[in-house]
Design a protein around this motif. Sequence first.
Motif, mmCIF file in Angstrom:
data_model
loop_
_atom_site.group_PDB
_atom_site.id
_atom_site.type_symbol
_atom_site.label_atom_id
_atom_site.label_comp_id
_atom_site.label_asym_id
_atom_site.label_seq_id
_atom_site.Cartn_x
_atom_site.Cartn_y
_atom_site.Cartn_z
ATOM 1 N N GLY A 31 1.791 19.677 -39.241
ATOM 2 C CA GLY A 31 1.674 20.994 -39.388
ATOM 3 C C GLY A 31 0.449 21.330 -38.742
ATOM 4 N N ILE A 32 -0.420 20.629 -38.508
ATOM 5 C CA ILE A 32 -2.040 20.961 -38.311
ATOM 6 C C ILE A 32 -2.274 21.376 -36.788
ATOM 7 C CG2 ILE A 32 -2.825 18.651 -37.497
ATOM 8 C CD1 ILE A 32 -5.562 19.312 -39.120
ATOM 9 N N ILE A 33 -3.019 22.219 -36.373
ATOM 10 C CA ILE A 33 -2.998 22.542 -35.160
ATOM 11 C C ILE A 33 -4.515 22.112 -34.569
ATOM 12 C CG2 ILE A 33 -3.535 24.535 -33.570
ATOM 13 C CD1 ILE A 33 -1.479 26.098 -34.844
ATOM 14 N N PHE A 34 -4.825 21.357 -33.754
ATOM 15 C CA PHE A 34 -5.993 20.895 -32.928
ATOM 16 C C PHE A 34 -5.756 21.321 -31.572
ATOM 17 C CE2 PHE A 34 -5.441 17.566 -36.301
ATOM 18 C CZ PHE A 34 -6.510 17.725 -36.937
ATOM 19 N N THR A 35 -7.175 21.456 -30.953
ATOM 20 C CA THR A 35 -7.316 21.862 -29.776
ATOM 21 C C THR A 35 -8.541 20.933 -29.118
ATOM 22 O OG1 THR A 35 -8.815 23.469 -30.235
ATOM 23 C CG2 THR A 35 -6.379 24.123 -30.072
ATOM 24 N N GLY A 36 -8.357 20.401 -27.849
ATOM 25 C CA GLY A 36 -9.240 19.890 -27.307
ATOM 26 C C GLY A 36 -9.409 18.352 -27.508
ATOM 27 N N PHE A 37 -8.577 17.829 -28.240
ATOM 28 C CA PHE A 37 -8.812 16.269 -28.412
ATOM 29 C C PHE A 37 -7.375 15.674 -28.444
ATOM 30 C CE2 PHE A 37 -13.108 16.437 -29.867
ATOM 31 C CZ PHE A 37 -13.412 17.696 -30.578
ATOM 32 N N THR A 38 -7.353 14.551 -27.663
ATOM 33 C CA THR A 38 -6.242 13.615 -27.931
ATOM 34 C C THR A 38 -6.563 12.146 -28.113
ATOM 35 O OG1 THR A 38 -6.589 13.201 -25.217
ATOM 36 C CG2 THR A 38 -5.059 15.212 -25.921
ATOM 37 N N GLY A 39 -5.546 11.593 -28.865
ATOM 38 C CA GLY A 39 -5.636 10.099 -28.982
ATOM 39 C C GLY A 39 -6.679 9.935 -30.096
ATOM 40 N N CYS A 40 -7.087 10.762 -31.022
ATOM 41 C CA CYS A 40 -7.774 10.711 -32.180
ATOM 42 C C CYS A 40 -7.142 10.718 -33.463
ATOM 43 C CB CYS A 40 -9.141 11.721 -32.127
ATOM 44 S SG CYS A 40 -10.079 11.901 -30.744
ATOM 45 N N GLU A 73 -8.033 24.728 -36.409
ATOM 46 C CA GLU A 73 -8.039 26.175 -36.146
ATOM 47 C C GLU A 73 -7.070 26.712 -37.145
ATOM 48 O OE1 GLU A 73 -6.451 26.652 -32.462
ATOM 49 O OE2 GLU A 73 -8.556 26.225 -31.361
ATOM 50 N N LEU A 74 -5.963 26.328 -37.852
ATOM 51 C CA LEU A 74 -5.090 26.992 -38.910
ATOM 52 C C LEU A 74 -5.038 26.178 -40.147
ATOM 53 C CD1 LEU A 74 -2.888 28.822 -39.475
ATOM 54 C CD2 LEU A 74 -1.336 27.436 -38.579
ATOM 55 N N LEU A 75 -5.455 26.853 -40.993
ATOM 56 C CA LEU A 75 -5.694 26.294 -42.541
ATOM 57 C C LEU A 75 -4.803 27.028 -43.529
ATOM 58 C CD1 LEU A 75 -7.340 24.323 -44.102
ATOM 59 C CD2 LEU A 75 -8.907 26.100 -44.861
ATOM 60 N N VAL A 76 -3.812 26.029 -43.844
ATOM 61 C CA VAL A 76 -2.711 26.677 -44.611
ATOM 62 C C VAL A 76 -2.688 25.782 -46.143
ATOM 63 C CG1 VAL A 76 -0.096 27.201 -45.152
ATOM 64 C CG2 VAL A 76 -1.223 27.375 -42.929
ATOM 65 N N LEU A 77 -3.189 26.481 -46.982
ATOM 66 C CA LEU A 77 -3.460 25.734 -48.448
ATOM 67 C C LEU A 77 -3.088 26.879 -49.503
ATOM 68 C CD1 LEU A 77 -6.868 24.335 -47.997
ATOM 69 C CD2 LEU A 77 -4.492 23.155 -47.901
ATOM 70 N N ASN A 78 -1.817 27.314 -49.257
ATOM 71 C CA ASN A 78 -1.393 28.326 -50.197
ATOM 72 C C ASN A 78 -0.611 27.533 -51.606
ATOM 73 O OD1 ASN A 78 0.609 27.685 -48.427
ATOM 74 N ND2 ASN A 78 1.939 29.284 -49.150
ATOM 75 N N HIS A 122 -14.209 25.819 -37.490
ATOM 76 C CA HIS A 122 -13.563 26.485 -36.315
ATOM 77 C C HIS A 122 -12.088 27.065 -36.619
ATOM 78 C CE1 HIS A 122 -15.340 24.557 -32.319
ATOM 79 N NE2 HIS A 122 -16.454 25.226 -33.263
ATOM 80 N N VAL A 123 -11.839 27.073 -37.866
ATOM 81 C CA VAL A 123 -10.795 27.639 -38.371
ATOM 82 C C VAL A 123 -10.868 29.377 -38.017
ATOM 83 C CG1 VAL A 123 -9.392 28.438 -40.460
ATOM 84 C CG2 VAL A 123 -10.358 26.176 -40.111
ATOM 85 N N SER A 124 -9.565 29.857 -37.297
ATOM 86 C CA SER A 124 -9.692 31.127 -37.256
ATOM 87 C C SER A 124 -8.491 31.838 -38.291
ATOM 88 C CB SER A 124 -9.383 31.274 -35.923
ATOM 89 O OG SER A 124 -7.778 30.725 -35.618
ATOM 90 N N GLU A 125 -7.778 31.061 -38.995
ATOM 91 C CA GLU A 125 -6.736 31.745 -39.777
ATOM 92 C C GLU A 125 -6.846 30.666 -40.791
ATOM 93 O OE1 GLU A 125 -2.928 32.986 -38.164
ATOM 94 O OE2 GLU A 125 -3.563 32.905 -36.223
ATOM 95 N N ALA A 126 -6.849 31.479 -42.180
ATOM 96 C CA ALA A 126 -6.946 30.649 -43.379
ATOM 97 C C ALA A 126 -5.947 31.372 -44.104
ATOM 98 C CB ALA A 126 -8.220 30.512 -43.988
ATOM 99 N N ASP A 127 -4.851 30.596 -44.902
ATOM 100 C CA ASP A 127 -4.155 31.090 -45.800
ATOM 101 C C ASP A 127 -4.091 30.345 -47.198
ATOM 102 O OD1 ASP A 127 -1.984 31.859 -47.455
ATOM 103 O OD2 ASP A 127 -0.286 31.331 -46.146
ATOM 104 N N LEU A 128 -4.907 31.177 -48.120
ATOM 105 C CA LEU A 128 -5.158 30.512 -49.280
ATOM 106 C C LEU A 128 -4.585 31.378 -50.506
ATOM 107 C CD1 LEU A 128 -8.950 30.279 -48.703
ATOM 108 C CD2 LEU A 128 -7.374 28.539 -48.578
ATOM 109 N N GLY A 129 -3.312 31.844 -50.123
ATOM 110 C CA GLY A 129 -2.721 32.878 -51.038
ATOM 111 C C GLY A 129 -1.930 31.918 -52.220
#
Length: 231
Positions: free
Chosen positions: A26-35, A47-52, A71-78
Amino acid sequence: MEDGCSTLVRSLEKKYLDDDDEIVQGIIFTGFTGCSPCKMASQRALELLVLNNMNIGTIGDSEKLAMLASHVSEADLGWNQISQWSDVACILKNLPHLRVLNIGHNPLNPVIDHELPVSTLHTIILNGTHLPFKTLQSFLSVLPKVTELHMSDNQFNDDDDCDKSISTSVRTIHLNRCGFLKWSSVMNVVKRFPNVCSVFVCENPLKDVTHCKQFDQLPFLEFPESSKNVH
């Protein structure tokens, strides 16, 4: 931190820094492959952090948070157990690219007792926090770019002694499931956001929607045309 509560950093590590594909899918990563997920997160690609609803009571290691989530732009800590404004300050400070933050349904202290850094958030979700107007005013004063405010599942006091404008940047406000019976009670909240143009009031037992004097003070909400913007 309450007994049995986790930290934000520990919950982040458990959810996102495990090499099991089923856990990190469910994680969103950008700019990297094979890591590996751990390497990618350490390179600040998250970029997207979901820890509700993870029983988070505090932040934990703030330096590690800055390294893994800057670099997280959206965080769900509800639906967690965050109560201290020092933890909110830590989130705002260490997530400089944050644009959307959900800290709804957390038992936030009704009084801000810690200095908060200015943030460029554009959406803040405070559902079910029951913050007084004065506290909301103080919080939004460090969020000058917020245009969307979620305040559903809150109970508002018509006799609240804070009559000043809470925010001039908010354009959209969500007031669903707040138990409003009278339209004047809705407007008692809306009038504190003088530039609001859309109001959502779903699942409130309103008896009717009538013109009231507060409408005349809101340049973007006109009656009866406002019915197009009231949902």
